[in-house]
Design a protein around this motif. Structure first.
Motif, PDB file in Angstrom:
ATOM      1  N   UNK A 174     -52.514  93.974  -3.284  1.00 27.56           N
ATOM      2  CA  UNK A 174     -51.390  94.693  -2.665  1.00 27.56           C
ATOM      3  C   UNK A 174     -51.363  94.486  -1.161  1.00 27.56           C
ATOM      4  N   UNK A 175     -52.522  94.639  -0.527  1.00 28.69           N
ATOM      5  CA  UNK A 175     -52.590  94.510   0.927  1.00 28.69           C
ATOM      6  C   UNK A 175     -52.167  93.132   1.408  1.00 28.69           C
ATOM      7  N   UNK A 176     -52.714  92.101   0.787  1.00 29.13           N
ATOM      8  CA  UNK A 176     -52.466  90.761   1.308  1.00 29.13           C
ATOM      9  C   UNK A 176     -51.145  90.167   0.836  1.00 29.13           C
ATOM     10  N   UNK A 177     -50.679  90.575  -0.327  1.00 29.79           N
ATOM     11  CA  UNK A 177     -49.319  90.195  -0.714  1.00 29.79           C
ATOM     12  C   UNK A 177     -48.335  90.857   0.246  1.00 29.79           C
ATOM     13  N   UNK A 178     -48.636  92.098   0.620  1.00 28.78           N
ATOM     14  CA  UNK A 178     -47.803  92.790   1.599  1.00 28.78           C
ATOM     15  C   UNK A 178     -47.810  92.091   2.946  1.00 28.78           C
ATOM     16  N   UNK A 179     -48.986  91.685   3.398  1.00 32.45           N
ATOM     17  CA  UNK A 179     -49.076  90.969   4.671  1.00 32.45           C
ATOM     18  C   UNK A 179     -48.239  89.695   4.640  1.00 32.45           C
ATOM     19  N   UNK A 180     -48.385  88.940   3.570  1.00 26.52           N
ATOM     20  CA  UNK A 180     -47.667  87.665   3.461  1.00 26.52           C
ATOM     21  C   UNK A 180     -46.157  87.861   3.446  1.00 26.52           C
ATOM     22  N   UNK A 183     -45.080  91.040   6.515  1.00 27.04           N
ATOM     23  CA  UNK A 183     -45.405  90.803   7.918  1.00 27.04           C
ATOM     24  C   UNK A 183     -45.202  89.343   8.337  1.00 27.04           C
ATOM     25  N   UNK A 184     -45.608  88.402   7.484  1.00 26.91           N
ATOM     26  CA  UNK A 184     -45.535  86.990   7.863  1.00 26.91           C
ATOM     27  C   UNK A 184     -44.150  86.394   7.625  1.00 26.91           C
ATOM     28  N   UNK A 185     -43.448  86.938   6.651  1.00 31.64           N
ATOM     29  CA  UNK A 185     -42.118  86.442   6.307  1.00 31.64           C
ATOM     30  C   UNK A 185     -41.064  87.462   6.749  1.00 31.64           C
ATOM     31  N   UNK A 186     -39.810  87.053   6.675  1.00 29.49           N
ATOM     32  CA  UNK A 186     -38.716  88.004   6.866  1.00 29.49           C
ATOM     33  C   UNK A 186     -38.526  88.727   5.542  1.00 29.49           C
ATOM     34  N   UNK A 187     -38.990  89.963   5.482  1.00 29.93           N
ATOM     35  CA  UNK A 187     -39.014  90.701   4.216  1.00 29.93           C
ATOM     36  C   UNK A 187     -37.640  90.813   3.573  1.00 29.93           C
ATOM     37  N   UNK A 188     -36.603  90.810   4.390  1.00 36.54           N
ATOM     38  CA  UNK A 188     -35.251  90.950   3.842  1.00 36.54           C
ATOM     39  C   UNK A 188     -34.840  89.724   3.034  1.00 36.54           C
ATOM     40  N   UNK A 189     -35.511  88.599   3.274  1.00 34.78           N
ATOM     41  CA  UNK A 189     -35.172  87.366   2.559  1.00 34.78           C
ATOM     42  C   UNK A 189     -36.063  87.124   1.345  1.00 34.78           C
TER      43      UNK A 189
END
Length: 210
Positions: A174-180, A183-189
């Motif tokens: 959960x934590x690292x999928x969330x980070x990827x 945080x790392x991607x544009x979550x809206x896309x």
């Protein structure tokens, strides 16, 4: 910011909860200001004066609720923990299987983080503020997770594996999928449903060919 109301004996040691709506409004202003400043500047670069100036309250008013900045910070982490658990619990209430709970829970977690990206920054900084806070945060999540996993293990849905290890594997996902994807991607896309489906495929079928 949402109304910040929590209960529990532990709160008595870190916050003086208000008894009036006016007091709750003032506390919320302090929390909102601190949250924004901790996110923008970091904990160590933010002073109590910064917080009171941003929340437009007197310095003395701050000390009505908190004895120091550290207790304010700990209270924010308690709020995040409560909010994440609530966000997940509300979505999985009617789920019977462990599979559905994990799938729906991960999706709920990602959506919470999508609109609360600051939580990552503020939470992970705790590792450099007081390691015990960081450890306690995840240990408490693990213990609650294990309770649910044990029930699923007793029904035969979850295999006979070490539940402490499993809880951290699932939290790590959960934590690292969330980070990827937050945080790392544009979550809206990002298509969260597709991401969650991929995670569940790995959990269900494993990563090794048999």
């Amino acid at each position: 910011m949402r109304s910040r109301e929590s209960k529990g004996d532990i709160l008595d040691t870190i916050v003086n909860l208000p008894k009036t709506k006016r007091g709750q409004k003032t506390l919320n202003k302090i929390l909102k200001a601190a949250e924004e400043l901790f996110y923008e500047k970091g904990y160590h670069s933010t002073s109590i004066i910064d917080i009171t100036n941003k929340s437009n309250i007197a310095l003395g008013t701050f000390y009505i609720y908190f004895k120091d900045k550290f207790n304010l910070y700990k209270y924010l982490l308690l709020i995040y923990s409560h909010e994440i658990r609530k966000a997940v619990a509300e979505k999985i209430t009617e789920s019977d299987s462990r599979y559905d709970k994990e799938k729906i829970g991960l999706y709920a977690f990602l959506n919470y983080m999508r609109v609360n990206k600051h939580v990552y920054n503020i939470l992970w900084e705790s590792l450099y503020i007081d390691k015990n806070i960081f450890v306690d945060y995840y240990e408490s999540f693990s213990l609650r997770y294990i309770e649910g996993l044990r029930k699923s293990q007793q029904t035969g849905e979850v295999s006979e594996v070490d539940l402490t290890v499993l809880s951290y594997v699932l939290m790590g996902i959960s934590n690292f999928i969330g980070l990827k994807y937050v945080m790392f991607e544009n979550a809206e896309d990002v298509d969260f449903e597709a991401v969650v489906d991929s995670v569940m495929d790995i959990l269900e079928n494993g990563m090794f060919n048999k």
